[in-house]
Motif scaffolding. Structure first.
Motif, PDB file in Angstrom:
ATOM      1  N   ALA A 159       0.824  -1.206   0.000  1.00 16.60           N
ATOM      2  CA  ALA A 159       0.000   0.000   0.000  1.00 16.60           C
ATOM      3  C   ALA A 159       0.859   1.257   0.000  1.00 16.60           C
ATOM      4  N   VAL A 160       1.944   1.240   0.781  1.00 13.92           N
ATOM      5  CA  VAL A 160       2.836   2.402   0.830  1.00 13.92           C
ATOM      6  C   VAL A 160       3.509   2.608  -0.521  1.00 13.92           C
ATOM      7  N   ILE A 161       3.977   1.515  -1.112  1.00 17.58           N
ATOM      8  CA  ILE A 161       4.645   1.618  -2.412  1.00 17.58           C
ATOM      9  C   ILE A 161       3.676   2.120  -3.480  1.00 17.58           C
ATOM     10  N   ALA A 162       2.430   1.653  -3.418  1.00 17.60           N
ATOM     11  CA  ALA A 162       1.437   2.074  -4.422  1.00 17.60           C
ATOM     12  C   ALA A 162       1.146   3.564  -4.327  1.00 17.60           C
ATOM     13  N   ARG A 163       1.274   4.151  -3.144  1.00 20.03           N
ATOM     14  CA  ARG A 163       0.994   5.585  -2.975  1.00 20.03           C
ATOM     15  C   ARG A 163       2.197   6.461  -3.324  1.00 20.03           C
ATOM     16  N   THR A 164       3.338   5.839  -3.555  1.00 17.91           N
ATOM     17  CA  THR A 164       4.572   6.592  -3.775  1.00 17.91           C
ATOM     18  C   THR A 164       4.642   7.175  -5.188  1.00 17.91           C
ATOM     19  N   ARG A 165       5.060   8.422  -5.263  1.00 20.22           N
ATOM     20  CA  ARG A 165       5.321   9.097  -6.539  1.00 20.22           C
ATOM     21  C   ARG A 165       6.762   9.596  -6.486  1.00 20.22           C
ATOM     22  N   LEU A 166       7.626   8.928  -7.241  1.00 19.97           N
ATOM     23  CA  LEU A 166       9.064   9.216  -7.159  1.00 19.97           C
ATOM     24  C   LEU A 166       9.512  10.081  -8.325  1.00 19.97           C
ATOM     25  N   GLN A 167      10.181  11.161  -7.981  1.00 22.12           N
ATOM     26  CA  GLN A 167      10.765  12.037  -9.001  1.00 22.12           C
ATOM     27  C   GLN A 167      12.283  11.904  -8.954  1.00 22.12           C
ATOM     28  N   VAL A 168      12.900  11.639 -10.097  1.00 23.52           N
ATOM     29  CA  VAL A 168      14.356  11.521 -10.177  1.00 23.52           C
ATOM     30  C   VAL A 168      14.919  12.851 -10.658  1.00 23.52           C
ATOM     31  N   ALA A 169      15.715  13.480  -9.815  1.00 25.28           N
ATOM     32  CA  ALA A 169      16.327  14.760 -10.174  1.00 25.28           C
ATOM     33  C   ALA A 169      17.478  14.519 -11.155  1.00 25.28           C
ATOM     34  N   PRO A 170      17.916  15.542 -11.877  1.00 23.49           N
ATOM     35  CA  PRO A 170      19.047  15.398 -12.794  1.00 23.49           C
ATOM     36  C   PRO A 170      20.277  14.821 -12.082  1.00 23.49           C
ATOM     37  N   ILE A 171      20.946  13.883 -12.754  1.00 21.08           N
ATOM     38  CA  ILE A 171      22.104  13.209 -12.165  1.00 21.08           C
ATOM     39  C   ILE A 171      23.289  14.183 -12.126  1.00 21.08           C
ATOM     40  N   VAL A 172      23.983  14.206 -11.012  1.00 24.65           N
ATOM     41  CA  VAL A 172      25.145  15.075 -10.841  1.00 24.65           C
ATOM     42  C   VAL A 172      26.419  14.241 -10.956  1.00 24.65           C
ATOM     43  N   GLY A 173      27.327  14.657 -11.836  1.00 21.37           N
ATOM     44  CA  GLY A 173      28.641  14.040 -11.924  1.00 21.37           C
ATOM     45  C   GLY A 173      28.819  13.044 -13.040  1.00 21.37           C
TER      46      GLY A 173
END
Length: 209
Positions: free
Chosen positions: A84-98
């Motif tokens: 349930a926790v994973i289903a509610r998750t909205r993950l944003q990946v920021a620009p990779i540094v390096g």
């Protein structure tokens, strides 16, 4: 003279009679005072000696049951809560540094694929507010024929508070005969993406409790 001899004989007879009487008194059982006796067993004797009661030590009752020590409560969240926790998750990946663009491209694609496999939704730039933001910092180190990619991911909430950190390194044979990012194969970046999403999902599951 005869009278003196007769007197002597009479005295001896009286003494002998007295001696016999005393001996009878000594040998007579009634003349011996009763003594307190204790039976001592002897070899071959039919009389059993009364054993002296040994000192006793306190023993637990035979029926006493000892309960097993209580087991510590586990902190693993039930699968339903984790899902349930994973289903509610909205993950944003920021620009990779390096990382170079050539290295970041297969990394980003693999992150999307693995997140979908684990049931995690990646928030786009339009219409979806992220619940978590993932920021990655990368560097390389070449030694001989191998190149190691060192990475650190910080997980933030929308307000910018850091919640968790994932870090590690991936070592692989250098490709293209180069050094630095030019020596890193796309498969190396894909392996890092898989490990990152798996660790992120594990951490999310632990938050369900």
């Amino acid at each position: 003279m005869r009278r003196s001899h007769a007197t002597t004989v009479s005295l001896l007879a009286a003494l002998a009679l007295a001696a016999c009487t005393n001996a009878k008194d000594v040998l007579e059982p009634s003349a011996i005072a009763p003594q307190s006796t204790q039976t001592v067993p002897t070899a071959g004797s039919g009389t059993a000696a009364t054993p002296t009661a040994p000192a006793t030590t306190a023993q637990p009752p035979a029926a006493t049951q000892f309960s097993a020590p209580a087991q510590p409560a586990t902190t693993t969240a039930p699968p339903a809560k984790s899902a349930a926790v994973i289903a509610r998750t909205r993950l944003q990946v920021a620009p990779i540094v390096g990382a170079s663009v050539e290295a970041a491209t297969p990394l980003t694609a693999a992150l999307q694929t693995r997140a979908k496999q684990r049931g995690i939704t990646l928030a786009g730039s339009a219409g979806q507010t992220p619940t978590h933001v993932l920021k990655g910092y990368f560097s390389t180190m070449s030694e001989g024929k191998d190149t190691t990619v060192i990475y650190v991911w910080d997980v933030y909430d929308p307000a910018g508070n850091r919640l968790h950190r994932i870090n590690g390194q991936q070592k692989a044979a250098s490709v293209n005969g180069g050094e630095g990012w030019a020596a890193v194969a796309p498969e190396t970046m894909q392996a890092i993406a898989d490990q990152t999403i798996d660790q992120f999902a594990t951490w999310l599951g632990g938050q369900a409790g």
